[in-house]
Scaffold this motif. Structure first.
Motif, PDB file in Angstrom:
ATOM      1  N   ILE A  44       0.841  -1.204   0.000  1.00  0.00           N
ATOM      2  CA  ILE A  44       0.000   0.000   0.000  1.00  0.00           C
ATOM      3  C   ILE A  44       0.878   1.257   0.000  1.00  0.00           C
ATOM      4  N   LYS A  45       2.050   1.147  -0.608  1.00  0.00           N
ATOM      5  CA  LYS A  45       2.967   2.294  -0.602  1.00  0.00           C
ATOM      6  C   LYS A  45       2.373   3.530  -1.270  1.00  0.00           C
ATOM      7  N   PRO A  46       1.685   3.427  -2.418  1.00  0.00           N
ATOM      8  CA  PRO A  46       1.097   4.654  -2.996  1.00  0.00           C
ATOM      9  C   PRO A  46       0.121   5.348  -2.067  1.00  0.00           C
ATOM     10  N   GLU A  47      -0.713   4.557  -1.366  1.00  0.00           N
ATOM     11  CA  GLU A  47      -1.674   5.161  -0.457  1.00  0.00           C
ATOM     12  C   GLU A  47      -0.971   5.776   0.753  1.00  0.00           C
ATOM     13  N   MET A  48       0.066   5.095   1.271  1.00  0.00           N
ATOM     14  CA  MET A  48       0.805   5.630   2.409  1.00  0.00           C
ATOM     15  C   MET A  48       1.546   6.902   2.026  1.00  0.00           C
ATOM     16  N   THR A  49       2.119   6.919   0.817  1.00  0.00           N
ATOM     17  CA  THR A  49       2.806   8.126   0.354  1.00  0.00           C
ATOM     18  C   THR A  49       1.832   9.287   0.210  1.00  0.00           C
ATOM     19  N   ALA A  50       0.648   8.996  -0.320  1.00  0.00           N
ATOM     20  CA  ALA A  50      -0.367  10.044  -0.442  1.00  0.00           C
ATOM     21  C   ALA A  50      -0.780  10.571   0.930  1.00  0.00           C
ATOM     22  N   LEU A  51      -0.920   9.664   1.901  1.00  0.00           N
ATOM     23  CA  LEU A  51      -1.274  10.084   3.256  1.00  0.00           C
ATOM     24  C   LEU A  51      -0.185  10.964   3.863  1.00  0.00           C
ATOM     25  N   LEU A  52       1.077  10.580   3.649  1.00  0.00           N
ATOM     26  CA  LEU A  52       2.184  11.388   4.167  1.00  0.00           C
ATOM     27  C   LEU A  52       2.205  12.769   3.515  1.00  0.00           C
ATOM     28  N   ARG A  53       1.919  12.832   2.223  1.00  0.00           N
ATOM     29  CA  ARG A  53       1.882  14.131   1.545  1.00  0.00           C
ATOM     30  C   ARG A  53       0.765  15.008   2.104  1.00  0.00           C
ATOM     31  N   VAL A  54      -0.376  14.389   2.411  1.00  0.00           N
ATOM     32  CA  VAL A  54      -1.483  15.155   2.983  1.00  0.00           C
ATOM     33  C   VAL A  54      -1.100  15.697   4.360  1.00  0.00           C
ATOM     34  N   LEU A  55      -0.466  14.860   5.177  1.00  0.00           N
ATOM     35  CA  LEU A  55      -0.058  15.308   6.511  1.00  0.00           C
ATOM     36  C   LEU A  55       0.973  16.426   6.436  1.00  0.00           C
ATOM     37  N   LEU A  56       1.957  16.266   5.554  1.00  0.00           N
ATOM     38  CA  LEU A  56       2.958  17.324   5.393  1.00  0.00           C
ATOM     39  C   LEU A  56       2.313  18.619   4.902  1.00  0.00           C
ATOM     40  N   TRP A  57       1.359  18.485   3.972  1.00  0.00           N
ATOM     41  CA  TRP A  57       0.664  19.680   3.455  1.00  0.00           C
ATOM     42  C   TRP A  57      -0.140  20.355   4.562  1.00  0.00           C
ATOM     43  N   ARG A  58      -0.766  19.543   5.405  1.00  0.00           N
ATOM     44  CA  ARG A  58      -1.607  20.110   6.471  1.00  0.00           C
ATOM     45  C   ARG A  58      -0.790  20.975   7.425  1.00  0.00           C
ATOM     46  N   TYR A  59       0.390  20.531   7.795  1.00  0.00           N
ATOM     47  CA  TYR A  59       1.183  21.264   8.773  1.00  0.00           C
ATOM     48  C   TYR A  59       2.233  22.171   8.142  1.00  0.00           C
ATOM     49  N   SER A  60       2.203  22.325   6.831  1.00  0.00           N
ATOM     50  CA  SER A  60       3.159  23.230   6.186  1.00  0.00           C
ATOM     51  C   SER A  60       2.425  24.242   5.307  1.00  0.00           C
ATOM     52  N   VAL A  61       1.992  23.822   4.127  1.00  0.00           N
ATOM     53  CA  VAL A  61       1.366  24.757   3.187  1.00  0.00           C
ATOM     54  C   VAL A  61       0.034  25.270   3.726  1.00  0.00           C
ATOM     55  N   PHE A  62      -0.780  24.390   4.277  1.00  0.00           N
ATOM     56  CA  PHE A  62      -2.096  24.818   4.765  1.00  0.00           C
ATOM     57  C   PHE A  62      -1.966  25.793   5.936  1.00  0.00           C
ATOM     58  N   SER A  63      -0.987  25.561   6.806  1.00  0.00           N
ATOM     59  CA  SER A  63      -0.849  26.394   8.005  1.00  0.00           C
ATOM     60  C   SER A  63      -0.064  27.673   7.748  1.00  0.00           C
ATOM     61  N   LEU A 101      -3.029  13.514  -6.010  1.00  0.00           N
ATOM     62  CA  LEU A 101      -3.761  12.683  -6.968  1.00  0.00           C
ATOM     63  C   LEU A 101      -2.911  12.290  -8.165  1.00  0.00           C
ATOM     64  N   VAL A 102      -2.123  13.208  -8.680  1.00  0.00           N
ATOM     65  CA  VAL A 102      -1.295  12.885  -9.851  1.00  0.00           C
ATOM     66  C   VAL A 102      -0.261  11.826  -9.497  1.00  0.00           C
ATOM     67  N   GLU A 103       0.423  11.982  -8.353  1.00  0.00           N
ATOM     68  CA  GLU A 103       1.433  10.999  -7.957  1.00  0.00           C
ATOM     69  C   GLU A 103       0.790   9.650  -7.660  1.00  0.00           C
ATOM     70  N   TRP A 104      -0.373   9.659  -7.002  1.00  0.00           N
ATOM     71  CA  TRP A 104      -1.047   8.393  -6.695  1.00  0.00           C
ATOM     72  C   TRP A 104      -1.477   7.693  -7.979  1.00  0.00           C
ATOM     73  N   ALA A 105      -2.039   8.420  -8.946  1.00  0.00           N
ATOM     74  CA  ALA A 105      -2.467   7.817 -10.207  1.00  0.00           C
ATOM     75  C   ALA A 105      -1.279   7.290 -11.001  1.00  0.00           C
ATOM     76  N   ARG A 106      -0.160   7.979 -10.952  1.00  0.00           N
ATOM     77  CA  ARG A 106       1.029   7.533 -11.688  1.00  0.00           C
ATOM     78  C   ARG A 106       1.554   6.208 -11.139  1.00  0.00           C
ATOM     79  N   GLU A 107       1.434   5.997  -9.828  1.00  0.00           N
ATOM     80  CA  GLU A 107       1.936   4.769  -9.222  1.00  0.00           C
ATOM     81  C   GLU A 107       0.908   3.644  -9.226  1.00  0.00           C
ATOM     82  N   ARG A 108      -0.387   3.962  -9.367  1.00  0.00           N
ATOM     83  CA  ARG A 108      -1.429   2.951  -9.224  1.00  0.00           C
ATOM     84  C   ARG A 108      -2.116   2.552 -10.529  1.00  0.00           C
ATOM     85  N   TRP A 109      -1.770   3.192 -11.647  1.00  0.00           N
ATOM     86  CA  TRP A 109      -2.511   2.871 -12.862  1.00  0.00           C
ATOM     87  C   TRP A 109      -2.278   1.427 -13.288  1.00  0.00           C
TER      88      TRP A 109
END
Length: 280
Positions: A44-63, A101-109
């Protein structure tokens, strides 16, 4: 408000720092699951990577409006290159959607292939190959344009028209070369030592220093029983000189070749020849 010019190297360093941070966090996650018989984390590496990107975005770009790599370098996203206004909420969400979404689709297609017929699967593979080639070509063109004009280091920033500005006013700084000078000095010193040491006859130097110490009336510690006087270890291939004290064969031969006046480490008698222990 007109934005300040950001150096190209600073923009590229910020991107590299963000990728390194993501890789470090992923490594920590993978280390937690390395003791399992089958590493389910990689399935489940693509999903875990996407989750990590969301967490990093939440505490960096979003904040703060800037990634962790940009904050380390004193940079932040701007609404566009004509101003230094911070990113709006809509642009921050668009940035997250494209990155995740782009990175997840590239790894999961590839997961769609088992569900398609062989003909449709071949068509999908061919289409994805052309899409990837097109993206690489467009990315290369965008990077060349970035080198020329210093804007939009990534294709995503060009698509969203994202600028970059400093978080505080920049002041001229003079580089410090203290660390570099110290490294150069020690490197030159080590090179000098490596060049000089092979020219020094350490066996003769050791014998000379021992003789000086004995003439001064200082008693040197004697080697323990059943140990070679040279290396103070159990004798390897034990040999005896004329005095009868046991030495390692290699210790004797090496010192005799290096110093014709080599002395026994126990009785200080000159050694000229040796023979295996127990023979005459």
């Amino acid at each position: 408000m007109e934005s300040e010019t950001v150096l190209r190297v600073s923009q590229l360093d910020a991107i590299e720092l963000d990728e390194e941070i993501l890789e470090m966090i992923w490594t920590q996650f993978s280390n937690c699951a390395r003791h399992f018989t089958t590493n389910v984390l990689y399935t489940i590496k693509p999903e875990m990577t996407a989750l990590l990107r969301v967490l990093l975005w939440r505490y960096s770009v979003f904040s703060t409006g800037a990634t962790f790599g940009q904050r380390m370098l004193g940079l932040t996203y701007a609404e566009n290159y004509n101003s230094s206004l911070p990113l709006s909420r809509v642009r921050r969400i668009l940035l997250l959607a494209f990155v995740v979404l782009v990175e997840w689709a590239r790894e999961r297609w590839g997961a769609l292939l088992p569900w398609l017929s062989p003909v449709k699967g071949a068509i999908l593979c061919k289409c994805m190959t052309y899409i990837e080639m097109l993206l690489k070509l467009v990315t290369l063109i965008n990077f060349l344009s970035f080198l020329l004009h210093g804007r939009y280091p990534t294709l995503l920033q060009r698509l969203l028209n994202l600028g970059m500005s400093h978080t505080h006013k920049q002041v001229s700084q003079s580089p410090e070369y203290v660390y570099m000078n110290r490294e150069i000095l020690w490197h030159g010193f080590s090179e000098f030592i490596f060049a000089v040491l092979p020219l020094v006859n350490t066996s003769r130097l050791k014998r000379w220093s021992h003789n000086v110490v004995r003439r001064c009336g200082i008693q040197l510690p004697r080697p323990t029983n059943n140990c070679c006087p040279v290396c103070n270890q159990v004798p390897c291939m034990p040999h005896q000189p004329e005095c009868g004290h046991v030495h390692c064969y290699y210790c004797l031969r090496a010192n005799l070749l290096a110093d014709e006046m080599f002395q026994c480490g126990v009785c200080n008698e000159p050694i000229t020849q040796c023979h295996p222990m127990g023979t005459t």
